[in-house]
Every structure is written in C-alpha cells, then in structure tokens.
Scaffold this motif. Structure first.
Motif, PDB file in Angstrom:
ATOM      1  N   LEU A   1     -35.283  45.327   9.628  1.00 41.90           N
ATOM      2  CA  LEU A   1     -34.237  45.511  10.632  1.00 41.90           C
ATOM      3  C   LEU A   1     -33.320  44.294  10.695  1.00 41.90           C
ATOM      4  O   LEU A   1     -32.092  44.425  10.824  1.00 41.90           O
ATOM      5  N   LEU A   2     -33.903  43.115  10.592  1.00 43.35           N
ATOM      6  CA  LEU A   2     -33.090  41.901  10.594  1.00 43.35           C
ATOM      7  C   LEU A   2     -32.229  41.830   9.333  1.00 43.35           C
ATOM      8  O   LEU A   2     -31.094  41.338   9.371  1.00 43.35           O
ATOM      9  N   GLN A   3     -32.752  42.341   8.230  1.00 40.98           N
ATOM     10  CA  GLN A   3     -31.945  42.379   7.010  1.00 40.98           C
ATOM     11  C   GLN A   3     -30.770  43.340   7.172  1.00 40.98           C
ATOM     12  O   GLN A   3     -29.675  43.087   6.648  1.00 40.98           O
ATOM     13  N   LEU A   4     -30.970  44.425   7.917  1.00 38.40           N
ATOM     14  CA  LEU A   4     -29.864  45.336   8.199  1.00 38.40           C
ATOM     15  C   LEU A   4     -28.765  44.619   8.978  1.00 38.40           C
ATOM     16  O   LEU A   4     -27.575  44.820   8.713  1.00 38.40           O
TER      17      LEU A   4
ATOM     18  N   LEU B   1     -39.479  32.562  14.679  1.00 40.26           N
ATOM     19  CA  LEU B   1     -39.796  32.819  13.275  1.00 40.26           C
ATOM     20  C   LEU B   1     -38.597  33.330  12.491  1.00 40.26           C
ATOM     21  O   LEU B   1     -38.592  33.267  11.247  1.00 40.26           O
ATOM     22  N   PHE B   2     -37.556  33.809  13.190  1.00 37.76           N
ATOM     23  CA  PHE B   2     -36.459  34.499  12.516  1.00 37.76           C
ATOM     24  C   PHE B   2     -35.077  33.871  12.748  1.00 37.76           C
ATOM     25  O   PHE B   2     -34.104  34.272  12.122  1.00 37.76           O
ATOM     26  N   ILE B   3     -35.006  32.918  13.658  1.00 35.31           N
ATOM     27  CA  ILE B   3     -33.693  32.401  14.070  1.00 35.31           C
ATOM     28  C   ILE B   3     -32.977  31.688  12.935  1.00 35.31           C
ATOM     29  O   ILE B   3     -31.765  31.879  12.721  1.00 35.31           O
ATOM     30  N   GLU B   4     -33.677  30.864  12.194  1.00 35.95           N
ATOM     31  CA  GLU B   4     -33.040  30.083  11.124  1.00 35.95           C
ATOM     32  C   GLU B   4     -32.367  30.988  10.095  1.00 35.95           C
ATOM     33  O   GLU B   4     -31.229  30.735   9.673  1.00 35.95           O
ATOM     34  N   LYS B   5     -33.049  32.055   9.712  1.00 28.40           N
ATOM     35  CA  LYS B   5     -32.473  32.970   8.726  1.00 28.40           C
ATOM     36  C   LYS B   5     -31.225  33.653   9.264  1.00 28.40           C
ATOM     37  O   LYS B   5     -30.216  33.799   8.559  1.00 28.40           O
ATOM     38  N   LEU B   6     -31.253  34.055  10.525  1.00 34.12           N
ATOM     39  CA  LEU B   6     -30.093  34.709  11.128  1.00 34.12           C
ATOM     40  C   LEU B   6     -28.927  33.736  11.252  1.00 34.12           C
ATOM     41  O   LEU B   6     -27.772  34.095  10.985  1.00 34.12           O
TER      42      LEU B   6
ATOM     43  N   VAL C   1     -28.075  34.405  18.126  1.00 37.65           N
ATOM     44  CA  VAL C   1     -29.392  34.935  18.481  1.00 37.65           C
ATOM     45  C   VAL C   1     -29.645  34.818  19.979  1.00 37.65           C
ATOM     46  O   VAL C   1     -29.530  33.740  20.563  1.00 37.65           O
ATOM     47  N   ILE C   2     -29.978  35.962  20.575  1.00 35.60           N
ATOM     48  CA  ILE C   2     -30.403  36.024  21.973  1.00 35.60           C
ATOM     49  C   ILE C   2     -31.916  36.194  21.992  1.00 35.60           C
ATOM     50  O   ILE C   2     -32.455  37.051  21.281  1.00 35.60           O
ATOM     51  N   ALA C   3     -32.601  35.388  22.786  1.00 35.82           N
ATOM     52  CA  ALA C   3     -34.046  35.543  22.950  1.00 35.82           C
ATOM     53  C   ALA C   3     -34.335  36.033  24.358  1.00 35.82           C
ATOM     54  O   ALA C   3     -33.849  35.459  25.338  1.00 35.82           O
TER      55      ALA C   3
ATOM     56  N   LYS D   1     -23.487  42.715   8.848  1.00 37.96           N
ATOM     57  CA  LYS D   1     -22.767  41.655   9.554  1.00 37.96           C
ATOM     58  C   LYS D   1     -22.670  41.924  11.060  1.00 37.96           C
ATOM     59  O   LYS D   1     -21.615  41.774  11.680  1.00 37.96           O
ATOM     60  N   VAL D   2     -23.792  42.342  11.626  1.00 36.80           N
ATOM     61  CA  VAL D   2     -23.877  42.489  13.084  1.00 36.80           C
ATOM     62  C   VAL D   2     -23.789  41.091  13.681  1.00 36.80           C
ATOM     63  O   VAL D   2     -24.573  40.213  13.311  1.00 36.80           O
ATOM     64  N   PRO D   3     -22.856  40.824  14.569  1.00 35.81           N
ATOM     65  CA  PRO D   3     -22.607  39.447  15.009  1.00 35.81           C
ATOM     66  C   PRO D   3     -23.682  38.841  15.904  1.00 35.81           C
ATOM     67  O   PRO D   3     -23.802  37.618  15.987  1.00 35.81           O
ATOM     68  N   VAL D   4     -24.474  39.689  16.578  1.00 34.26           N
ATOM     69  CA  VAL D   4     -25.479  39.188  17.518  1.00 34.26           C
ATOM     70  C   VAL D   4     -26.774  39.967  17.336  1.00 34.26           C
ATOM     71  O   VAL D   4     -26.755  41.189  17.213  1.00 34.26           O
ATOM     72  N   VAL D   5     -27.893  39.248  17.334  1.00 33.45           N
ATOM     73  CA  VAL D   5     -29.211  39.881  17.313  1.00 33.45           C
ATOM     74  C   VAL D   5     -29.983  39.417  18.536  1.00 33.45           C
ATOM     75  O   VAL D   5     -30.047  38.224  18.837  1.00 33.45           O
TER      76      VAL D   5
END
Length: 325
Positions: free
Chosen positions: A80-83, A101-106, A113-115, A88-92
C-alpha cells in the motif's frame, strides 16, 4: 499561515479521517476540493482495491489528499505504501501500529507523513521517527480506538507541550466550536470522521445518515473492552448482541471476526443493523443536518472565528476585569 496548512499545502486545517473500507473517492475529493485534506482509508482492502480508489480520487481532484494505512490491520502495508509512492500521493497517514518503520522511505519520495497516536509517549516517538504531523485521537472518536481511554480535552494540550510538529485534534470534533476549542488547546487543526459521514457526498446507506441525525448524546457504545480491542459504534441490535456475548465470555479471535470490515460494510453501506455495525464518535448527538462538504467546512471556519472573537473580546476580557477588580 497556519502551520498545518503550510505543511500539507491545504487551505483549511481540517482533515478527514480514514474510515476503513467505507472510505470513498467522492468524499475524499470533496473534502480536498473544499480546502481540507481528504483521505482514502485502506482498511483491510487489497492493494488492487485501494489502487482503484486512488486513481478515482485523482480523477476527481487536483488538490492534495492522503492515504491512510492502518499498519497492524492491513496485511499489505508495504504494498500500500508503494502504491502511494507510485501514484505520488502527497500525504500518507499511518495508524494502528509503529509509523517510524516507514517514514524514511516515504520522505525519500517527498511524501508528508501523518502519525495517528493516542498518548504522549507515542506522539514523542512518532516525532522522533520523523513524522511531519501528529494526529492525537481522543477516546470520543469513532471506530477502532485506544484502550488507554484518554479524552481529547486532556490529551491534546499534553501532546502539544511534548512535541514541536503540528498537532491535530481528533475525537469529539464536529463543528466550528470544536475547531475553536482545539486551536485554544494548542492544536493546529482537527481531524473528523463521523461528521463527514453526515454529508451529501458520502455514499453510505441512508439509514446510517438518519441514525446520526436522530442520535442523542448517549447513542454510542464501546465494544471490545473485555478483549482489549475497543471500538466505538452506534447502538444497534448487532452491537447489543456483541456486548451480550462479551459478557458471557468471548475470545479475541471471535471478537475480531465479528467486528471485521465485512460487518462494518454490512451496517454502513447496506444499512443492515441486525447483521452489521455503524461506526460513530460521540459527536453523533450534535449532528443536525446533511450539508455539502464545502458548506460544512466554510461554516466550521466561520463559526470557529466567531467563537474565538467572542471569547477574546467579551468573555475573557470580562473575566480579566473581574479578577483585577
């Protein structure tokens, strides 16, 4: 400019919550087009299903929108994060798990990134991990919730004091008064789910919307306390049957099966309150109309401004004069 609006490139400091499998491109696009941040929630959907919704949302809006990924709920988190990266979804938005675990890649792909957190401890960890925005969600909120049971009014100021990135208040917000209160507590904006259900653009069953219009202040119930996985829903025959079975003793696996997104869809989309449930926050009792999303956001901004002005110019000054005298 409002810090949250600056970070997310939006006009109004209002975010739509993910809403799981009933999330819809029409609503997400409407929120973004109206100046807020619309969100496509992944829930338990497959990457193929989520991709369809991302593509549909991009066709309906040119404004920023978010993809909400519940980390420990959806088994396809990495896909899903790869999608999000591919499209090019601007915000996850990351919830229900460890976002660090995923913020750096995004961030490597220029995605904000919103947590979503429910405690000060988790807010600090998310900021340290690189989150750009923290949504602090109180126990008043709909759907899957924290068993810590911290309320929005107590949680927000503590989180604001503990971190430096923008804080968004979630849980118990449904109008301009709630937005004004969140800002007074130090938040930079609000996130809403239930209130957006009761709008013209949200394609859920009419029974769901009518239940929100008819709701009283005590219309919601908490499921799952006995197994440590709580969820806030509208009272219903299905919810009552679950509570009864909990009282008799229910295993965690049985509870998870009976509160899966399958039964969420049955209630919210099919309007079947005998065989499914409808998520709802405690703000259900405040909902009196079914506006368009654009009208809702404009009204909220106007009412929030009036609340702040009235408080500062009248009530607070009067209190200060009383103290000084």
């Amino acid at each position: 400019m409002n810090q949250l609006c600056s970070v997310l490139a939006i006009q109004f400091p209002i975010i739509q919550g993910g809403m799981g499998n009933i999330s819809n491109p029409k609503l997400a696009a409407a929120v973004s087009n109206a100046g807020g941040l619309g969100t496509i929630g992944c829930g338990t959907m497959t990457p193929e299903e989520v991709e369809e919704r991302i593509v549909a949302t991009k066709q309906l809006t040119q404004k920023p929108f978010a993809l909400n990924v519940p980390i420990n709920v959806n088994p396809y988190t990495k896909e899903l994060l790869q999608l999000a990266i591919t499209h090019k979804v601007p915000v996850v938005s990351l919830s229900a798990g460890n976002p660090t675990l995923f913020i750096e890649k995004l961030h490597a792909h220029n995605i904000q990134v919103i947590a979503v957190v429910a405690s000060v401890k988790h807010a600090i960890k998310a900021e340290q991990g690189g989150a750009d925005v923290i949504v602090a969600e109180g126990y008043e909120a709909a759907g899957i919730n924290s068993n810590l049971e911290l309320t929005t009014f107590t949680l927000i100021p503590q989180v604001v004091d503990a971190i430096s990135v923008p804080v968004v208040a979630a849980g118990g917000v449904g109008d301009g008064r709630g937005l004004a209160a969140a800002l007074m507590l130090g938040a930079d904006g609000v996130q809403m789910g239930t209130r957006f259900i009761a709008t013209q653009e949200m394609p859920v069953h009419t029974t769901y919307k009518q239940r929100l219009l008819d709701a009283t202040d005590v219309e919601t119930v908490i499921l799952g306390r006995s197994v440590g996985q709580v969820r806030r829903v509208l009272s219903s025959a299905y919810a009552s049957s679950l509570l009864a079975d909990e009282a008799k003793g229910m295993t965690l696996s049985d509870y998870q099966e009976r509160t899966s997104e399958i039964f969420h869809v049955k209630g919210a989309i099919e309007g079947n309150e005998q065989s499914g449930f409808m998520n709802s926050g405690q703000i259900a009792g405040m909902i009196q109309d079914l506006p368009t999303v654009a009208t809702l956001l404009k009204t909220m901004m106007d009412d929030a401004q009036q609340c702040i002005n009235r408080t500062l110019l009248n009530n607070f000054k009067g209190l200060v004069r009383g103290v000084q005298s």
